[in-house]
Design a protein around this motif. Structure first.
Motif, PDB file in Angstrom:
ATOM      1  N   ASN A  99      29.106  38.045  19.612  1.00  0.00           N
ATOM      2  CA  ASN A  99      29.964  39.187  19.291  1.00  0.00           C
ATOM      3  C   ASN A  99      31.294  38.713  18.733  1.00  0.00           C
ATOM      4  O   ASN A  99      31.841  37.687  19.171  1.00  0.00           O
ATOM      5  N   LYS A 100      31.837  39.482  17.797  1.00  0.00           N
ATOM      6  CA  LYS A 100      33.214  39.265  17.353  1.00  0.00           C
ATOM      7  C   LYS A 100      34.096  40.284  18.071  1.00  0.00           C
ATOM      8  O   LYS A 100      33.800  41.478  18.076  1.00  0.00           O
ATOM      9  N   LEU A 101      35.172  39.787  18.691  1.00  0.00           N
ATOM     10  CA  LEU A 101      36.069  40.644  19.452  1.00  0.00           C
ATOM     11  C   LEU A 101      37.475  40.534  18.867  1.00  0.00           C
ATOM     12  O   LEU A 101      38.119  39.479  18.962  1.00  0.00           O
ATOM     13  N   ALA A 102      37.917  41.599  18.220  1.00  0.00           N
ATOM     14  CA  ALA A 102      39.281  41.634  17.673  1.00  0.00           C
ATOM     15  C   ALA A 102      40.244  42.086  18.762  1.00  0.00           C
ATOM     16  O   ALA A 102      39.854  42.748  19.723  1.00  0.00           O
ATOM     17  N   PHE A 103      41.521  41.742  18.600  1.00  0.00           N
ATOM     18  CA  PHE A 103      42.518  42.158  19.586  1.00  0.00           C
ATOM     19  C   PHE A 103      43.841  42.459  18.894  1.00  0.00           C
ATOM     20  O   PHE A 103      44.103  42.028  17.762  1.00  0.00           O
ATOM     21  N   LYS A 104      44.658  43.212  19.612  1.00  0.00           N
ATOM     22  CA  LYS A 104      45.977  43.573  19.102  1.00  0.00           C
ATOM     23  C   LYS A 104      46.951  43.569  20.264  1.00  0.00           C
ATOM     24  O   LYS A 104      46.696  44.184  21.305  1.00  0.00           O
ATOM     25  N   ALA A 105      48.093  42.890  20.086  1.00  0.00           N
ATOM     26  CA  ALA A 105      49.106  42.782  21.134  1.00  0.00           C
ATOM     27  C   ALA A 105      50.360  43.536  20.699  1.00  0.00           C
ATOM     28  O   ALA A 105      50.907  43.277  19.627  1.00  0.00           O
ATOM     29  N   ILE A 106      50.803  44.473  21.536  1.00  0.00           N
ATOM     30  CA  ILE A 106      52.020  45.221  21.238  1.00  0.00           C
ATOM     31  C   ILE A 106      52.914  45.242  22.471  1.00  0.00           C
ATOM     32  O   ILE A 106      52.446  45.151  23.601  1.00  0.00           O
ATOM     33  N   GLY A 107      54.217  45.358  22.251  1.00  0.00           N
ATOM     34  CA  GLY A 107      55.170  45.413  23.344  1.00  0.00           C
ATOM     35  C   GLY A 107      55.427  46.836  23.789  1.00  0.00           C
ATOM     36  O   GLY A 107      54.859  47.801  23.258  1.00  0.00           O
ATOM     37  N   ARG A 108      56.324  46.995  24.754  1.00  0.00           N
ATOM     38  CA  ARG A 108      56.653  48.312  25.274  1.00  0.00           C
ATOM     39  C   ARG A 108      57.273  49.204  24.195  1.00  0.00           C
ATOM     40  O   ARG A 108      57.235  50.419  24.283  1.00  0.00           O
ATOM     41  N   ASP A 109      57.882  48.580  23.188  1.00  0.00           N
ATOM     42  CA  ASP A 109      58.518  49.354  22.124  1.00  0.00           C
ATOM     43  C   ASP A 109      57.539  49.787  21.045  1.00  0.00           C
ATOM     44  O   ASP A 109      57.920  50.416  20.071  1.00  0.00           O
ATOM     45  N   GLY A 110      56.255  49.429  21.215  1.00  0.00           N
ATOM     46  CA  GLY A 110      55.252  49.843  20.246  1.00  0.00           C
ATOM     47  C   GLY A 110      55.105  48.907  19.070  1.00  0.00           C
ATOM     48  O   GLY A 110      54.315  49.182  18.157  1.00  0.00           O
ATOM     49  N   TRP A 111      55.835  47.784  19.065  1.00  0.00           N
ATOM     50  CA  TRP A 111      55.769  46.842  17.945  1.00  0.00           C
ATOM     51  C   TRP A 111      55.013  45.588  18.358  1.00  0.00           C
ATOM     52  O   TRP A 111      54.937  45.234  19.522  1.00  0.00           O
ATOM     53  N   SER A 112      54.455  44.908  17.375  1.00  0.00           N
ATOM     54  CA  SER A 112      53.545  43.793  17.627  1.00  0.00           C
ATOM     55  C   SER A 112      54.249  42.625  18.307  1.00  0.00           C
ATOM     56  O   SER A 112      55.456  42.442  18.183  1.00  0.00           O
ATOM     57  N   ARG A 113      53.442  41.844  19.013  1.00  0.00           N
ATOM     58  CA  ARG A 113      53.905  40.612  19.638  1.00  0.00           C
ATOM     59  C   ARG A 113      52.961  39.480  19.245  1.00  0.00           C
ATOM     60  O   ARG A 113      51.741  39.641  19.275  1.00  0.00           O
ATOM     61  N   ASN A 114      53.542  38.362  18.877  1.00  0.00           N
ATOM     62  CA  ASN A 114      52.768  37.162  18.558  1.00  0.00           C
ATOM     63  C   ASN A 114      52.384  36.501  19.879  1.00  0.00           C
ATOM     64  O   ASN A 114      53.260  36.107  20.653  1.00  0.00           O
ATOM     65  N   VAL A 115      51.071  36.405  20.147  1.00  0.00           N
ATOM     66  CA  VAL A 115      50.632  35.894  21.448  1.00  0.00           C
ATOM     67  C   VAL A 115      49.596  34.788  21.297  1.00  0.00           C
ATOM     68  O   VAL A 115      48.915  34.670  20.271  1.00  0.00           O
ATOM     69  N   THR A 116      49.488  33.981  22.341  1.00  0.00           N
ATOM     70  CA  THR A 116      48.401  33.025  22.506  1.00  0.00           C
ATOM     71  C   THR A 116      47.817  33.244  23.887  1.00  0.00           C
ATOM     72  O   THR A 116      48.479  33.775  24.786  1.00  0.00           O
ATOM     73  N   GLY A 117      46.557  32.846  24.075  1.00  0.00           N
ATOM     74  CA  GLY A 117      45.962  33.078  25.379  1.00  0.00           C
ATOM     75  C   GLY A 117      44.642  32.374  25.570  1.00  0.00           C
ATOM     76  O   GLY A 117      44.188  31.585  24.712  1.00  0.00           O
ATOM     77  N   GLU A 118      44.023  32.670  26.690  1.00  0.00           N
ATOM     78  CA  GLU A 118      42.758  32.033  27.078  1.00  0.00           C
ATOM     79  C   GLU A 118      41.778  33.100  27.548  1.00  0.00           C
ATOM     80  O   GLU A 118      42.171  34.108  28.128  1.00  0.00           O
ATOM     81  N   ILE A 119      40.490  32.854  27.262  1.00  0.00           N
ATOM     82  CA  ILE A 119      39.427  33.707  27.775  1.00  0.00           C
ATOM     83  C   ILE A 119      38.836  33.029  29.012  1.00  0.00           C
ATOM     84  O   ILE A 119      38.458  31.852  28.974  1.00  0.00           O
ATOM     85  N   LEU A 120      38.784  33.787  30.085  1.00  0.00           N
ATOM     86  CA  LEU A 120      38.313  33.258  31.360  1.00  0.00           C
ATOM     87  C   LEU A 120      36.953  33.860  31.711  1.00  0.00           C
ATOM     88  O   LEU A 120      36.740  35.069  31.567  1.00  0.00           O
ATOM     89  N   GLU A 121      36.048  33.001  32.152  1.00  0.00           N
ATOM     90  CA  GLU A 121      34.740  33.451  32.641  1.00  0.00           C
ATOM     91  C   GLU A 121      34.656  33.122  34.132  1.00  0.00           C
ATOM     92  O   GLU A 121      34.567  31.945  34.509  1.00  0.00           O
ATOM     93  N   ASN A 122      34.757  34.165  34.951  1.00  0.00           N
ATOM     94  CA  ASN A 122      34.802  33.986  36.396  1.00  0.00           C
ATOM     95  C   ASN A 122      35.868  32.950  36.799  1.00  0.00           C
ATOM     96  O   ASN A 122      35.654  32.095  37.660  1.00  0.00           O
ATOM     97  N   GLY A 123      37.013  33.020  36.122  1.00  0.00           N
ATOM     98  CA  GLY A 123      38.142  32.147  36.444  1.00  0.00           C
ATOM     99  C   GLY A 123      38.195  30.865  35.653  1.00  0.00           C
ATOM    100  O   GLY A 123      39.208  30.152  35.690  1.00  0.00           O
ATOM    101  N   ASN A 124      37.146  30.517  34.904  1.00  0.00           N
ATOM    102  CA  ASN A 124      37.109  29.278  34.125  1.00  0.00           C
ATOM    103  C   ASN A 124      37.427  29.561  32.657  1.00  0.00           C
ATOM    104  O   ASN A 124      36.961  30.539  32.087  1.00  0.00           O
ATOM    105  N   ILE A 125      38.232  28.675  32.039  1.00  0.00           N
ATOM    106  CA  ILE A 125      38.609  28.842  30.628  1.00  0.00           C
ATOM    107  C   ILE A 125      37.419  28.471  29.747  1.00  0.00           C
ATOM    108  O   ILE A 125      36.893  27.350  29.831  1.00  0.00           O
ATOM    109  N   ILE A 126      36.960  29.408  28.903  1.00  0.00           N
ATOM    110  CA  ILE A 126      35.831  29.124  28.017  1.00  0.00           C
ATOM    111  C   ILE A 126      36.252  29.022  26.550  1.00  0.00           C
ATOM    112  O   ILE A 126      35.523  28.458  25.737  1.00  0.00           O
ATOM    113  N   ARG A 127      37.428  29.590  26.211  1.00  0.00           N
ATOM    114  CA  ARG A 127      37.946  29.446  24.857  1.00  0.00           C
ATOM    115  C   ARG A 127      39.379  29.956  24.813  1.00  0.00           C
ATOM    116  O   ARG A 127      39.863  30.609  25.751  1.00  0.00           O
ATOM    117  N   GLU A 128      40.081  29.674  23.710  1.00  0.00           N
ATOM    118  CA  GLU A 128      41.452  30.119  23.528  1.00  0.00           C
ATOM    119  C   GLU A 128      41.528  31.080  22.347  1.00  0.00           C
ATOM    120  O   GLU A 128      40.621  31.135  21.503  1.00  0.00           O
TER     121      GLU A 128
END
Length: 805
Positions: A179-208
């Motif tokens: 599957n392709k999973l798109a995402f969008k990060a916005i702040g409380r003011d409704g404007w975008s935020r540049n983010v980085t992160g990790e995908i966790l599978e039952n607590g384990n990091i499987i990708r960034e």
């Protein structure tokens, strides 16, 4: 391959990727429904180009309206009336104008009162026909108005809270499939935020994962049964649950490479899916470009759809079951880059202050052929005005923003060729932004509601004819007469409830016209106008304003103060000059006082008669709104609210005392008083209200009508003649001329908008030219030109030059 041809306004081509279409196929029903929708409910779009995005109090907003109709954005031949409104953050309409647009193009202006509070305002544009759709289909643009004094303090939002939303391609995550999973990060003011992160599978990091600068990104992974997936944002430490995956279903994946002439469609079904065949439909703005039956006996299918079968814009690709029920959807943007190529060439790249500027303009299509088109041009001082190259333009609005739900950040970014990642970012936007067009489900149901609001070829006047006791006069008549711009008269019969409606009237602000009513027996009746239908309500749940402050150069604030001071010392007319002080002796002639006779002169007195800017208002309270310090007037139609600054009585509420000729009346009754019958008005506030006793605890407003020869008020005559407010009369943008003999005009020239020209028409060679004069300031000047051909081709161009001594 079998081709079917349908005609809507031009030839529409349907490509069927398989040849067999059974009788009563859902695809046939959908195509027929789309055809019916385009025929019976052609969508109008209004776009407004303004000379800039922020202003100082007392300045003028100059604008050009473009009105299109149908899927090809051709200039509209439907509506001739465009409504323009300025709305404050309290969702109150501050300004309201009707603009006459017989050919899809029109211009106008909004003068900003000095008395309104600085802040964010919304410019809204629509036609009566557009009201048959949701408010979101109206044109909206945020305008910032400043006081000229640097404002302290800003709305601060927590920087450590991010709303991270996930959007599976096609709509759902399917277990066991990539599957392709798109995402969008916005702040409380409704404007975008540049983010980085990790995908966790039952607590384990499987990708960034990592977003682009607009807060969007995409990654691929295979969800497995029984496993829990979360996303952790590195910047804030937040953990967000990923969407649940389905054990069985259809996966739609689309590859839209700018280097390919085709859309690559991949459709997969899960191993436990019983679907053997699905339907595919692709359409752009209701024009069906491709349909197909897809064989899924092998659980996977690949198809190609030529992009040439769609016009530029957003294409909706839908996968359905054999009953026509949508299973998966994906939006893609097809860009042929077939917009008008506009070149604007100044005769020099550097000018002196007050120097003459000449611009040569040329418009061509993508093949280099000349284009006849209609453009608008704004030229601004770059030191005072920030011209956002990634802001909304006619191109981004008609092709993208008008098709999507919600606030779009930097819409022009996706069409600016200087942005190398714009195509990738545009595809991410298609995966993360909501769709608001006529849907497949609506097409299958044939749910095309009958239009409630008709197409307007002119102004509509509604109301009720009553006798002196306010009883409705059935079977009466209401007559309209106007002599400009051409002689015109119409008569409407009243219903059993005394209601009447006159349609397609054409008259302007300064035109003298009459509206008279008679009962069935010939006696004169009173006309009660209904203006409530003129103001569509703004949904309370719709976020109209974004919280991000406009990029405002500090020099704009200082220059706006200098402009205000110089305008006090110098008349705008270049034929008049500031003279040395002279002594004038004479006797002052006091005009006859036409205000209150019983309660004194009040706190503020305003003369209405003889002032065209006041006489052309539609409601008496519009005479007060924005013109009297300490008095807040809000509302429209028959629903108005007035608050006069000061200490009100709890017992008496907050409503002030309203009077006509010193006689108290209910505020709702003011709608029956023609503004043209008002001579003056007086406002009492503070200590001046003591004359009224407890009745004046919340202040008072008195309206005083013109008097007839016998001293009786004309408002009380049985035979009533009303004067109405029509279309706005066009006004020319003030641009001073500095010929050699006038180059040393002493008045300082610090214009923020150096030049505004709403109507530039290219000739058969695609050429046009304009000339104007610079101001006094050494600066870099930026210009933007945008517009439309009658065939719906869109163009945007930019240029710059310098002013230096």
């Amino acid at each position: 391959m079998t081709k079917y041809h349908y005609t809507v306004s031009v030839l529409v081509l349907f490509i069927f990727l398989s040849s067999y279409i059974p009788v009563n196929d859902p695809l046939d029903r959908i195509i027929s429904s789309f055809e019916k929708y385009l025929s019976e409910r052609p969508q109008e779009k209004a776009y407004v180009h303004t000379d800039r995005d922020f202003y100082a109090l007392g300045e003028t907003i100059w604008f050009k309206t473009y009105l299109t109709a149908g899927p090809f954005h051709q200039t509209s031949t439907l509506s001739n009336t465009i409504y323009i409104e300025l709305i404050d953050t309290g969702r109150q309409i501050i300004k309201h104008h009707k603009i006459f647009s017989p050919d899809g193009f029109a211009s106008g202006y909004l003068t900003l009162p000095d008395s309104i509070p600085p802040g964010s305002y919304l410019l809204r544009a629509y036609t009566n026909w557009m009201r048959n759709s949701e408010e979101e289909y109206f044109f909206h643009k945020q305008i910032t108005i400043v006081s000229g004094i640097e404002e302290k303090g800003e709305n601060e939002f927590p920087k450590d809270v991010i709303d991270l939303q996930f959007f599976p391609e096609g709509g759902n995550l399917i277990e066991g499939l990539m599957n392709k999973l798109a995402f969008k990060a916005i702040g409380r003011d409704g404007w975008s935020r540049n983010v980085t992160g990790e995908i966790l599978e039952n607590g384990n990091i499987i990708r960034e994962f990592k977003s682009n600068h607009l807060g969007m990104g995409v990654f691929a992974f295979i969800p497995e049964k029984g496993k829990n997936y979360q996303a952790r944002v590195k910047e804030t430490g937040q953990t967000i649950q990923l969407p649940n995956s389905l054990a069985s279903g259809i996966l739609l994946s689309v590859t839209n490479s700018p280097k390919s002439n085709d859309l690559l469609i991949k459709i997969q079904s899960s191993k436990n899916s019983e679907l053997k065949q699905v339907l595919l439909l692709a359409q752009t703005r209701g024009l069906v470009g491709a349909t197909s039956r897809i064989d899924l006996s092998n659980k996977i299918s690949f198809s190609k759809i030529p992009k040439k079968e769609f016009p530029s814009g957003i294409t909706q690709i839908t996968v359905m079951d054999e009953e026509g029920n949508p299973l998966s959807e994906r939006l893609v943007f097809i860009d042929y880059q077939d917009q008008i190529q506009i070149s604007v060439n100044p005769d020099k790249m550097s000018y002196a202050p007050r120097d003459s500027v000449h611009l040569d303009i040329e418009a061509k299509d993508q093949n280099g052929n000349p284009v006849i088109a209609n453009f608008s041009l704004n030229v601004v001082d770059g030191g005072q005005i920030y011209l956002d190259e990634n802001g909304e333009t006619i191109q981004s609005y008609l092709l993208m923003s008008s098709e999507l739900k919600g606030h779009l950040e930097s819409p022009g970014y996706y069409f600016n060729p200087e942005n190398q990642d714009r195509e990738e970012a545009l595809d991410l936007l298609m995966m993360t932004q909501g769709w608001r067009k006529f849907t497949i489900s609506e097409a299958l149901e044939g749910n095309i509601a009958k239009p409630e609001y008709p197409i307007e070829k002119g102004i509509t006047v509604k109301g009720k004819l009553v006798d002196k006791n306010q009883n409705p006069l059935a079977a009466g008549s209401v007559s309209y007469l106007s002599l400009f711009p051409f002689p015109d008269s119409k008569t409407a019969q009243t219903t059993e409830k005394g209601s009447f409606e006159l349609t397609d009237l054409v008259f302007f602000d300064t035109t003298k016209l009459v509206l008279q009513g008679k009962a069935e027996n010939g006696k004169a009746g009173l006309i009660l106008l209904d203006t409530s239908y003129l103001f569509p309500k703004i949904p309370n749940n719709q976020p109209l304003f974004n919280s991000k402050k406009a990029a405002l150069p500090k020099s704009f604030l200082s220059e706006s103060e200098l402009r205000k001071n110089s305008n006090k010392a110098f008349d705008l007319d270049n034929s008049e000059y500031l003279l040395d002080g002279v002594e004038v002796k004479g006797k002052k002639i006091e005009p006859e006082y036409t205000g209150p006779k019983i309660y004194g002169e009040g706190s503020v007195k305003v003369q209405v008669a003889g002032n065209p800017g006041l006489e052309n208002q539609q409601h008496p309270l519009e005479l007060v709104r924005g013109r009297v310090s300490g008095v807040q007037v809000s509302g429209n139609g028959s629903d108005w609210k007035v608050l006069i600054q000061g200490y009100g009585s709890i017992k008496n509420g907050t409503d002030p005392l309203i009077m006509i000729d010193d006689i108290p009346i209910d505020i709702k009754s003011l709608i029956t008083i023609p503004v043209q019958d008002i001579e003056s008005y007086t406002v009492w506030k503070g200590p001046d209200t003591a004359v009224f006793g407890s009745r004046g605890a919340n202040g008072a407003i008195g309206f005083y009508t013109r008097k007839s020869i016998n001293g009786k008020s004309s408002i009380k005559q049985e035979a009533e003649t009303l004067v109405l407010k029509g279309y706005q009369v066009q006004k020319e943008f003030y641009s001073p001329k500095y010929p050699v003999q006038n180059i040393n005009n002493p008045k300082p020239d610090r214009r923020a908008t150096i030049f505004w020209e709403p109507f530039i028409q290219t000739d058969s060679l695609g050429r046009a030219s304009v000339s104007f004069y610079n101001h006094d300031i050494e600066t870099e000047v930026f210009g933007q030109i945008e517009g439309l051909s009658t065939q719906g081709k869109i163009g945007v161009g930019r240029f710059s030059y310098k002013i230096e001594k």
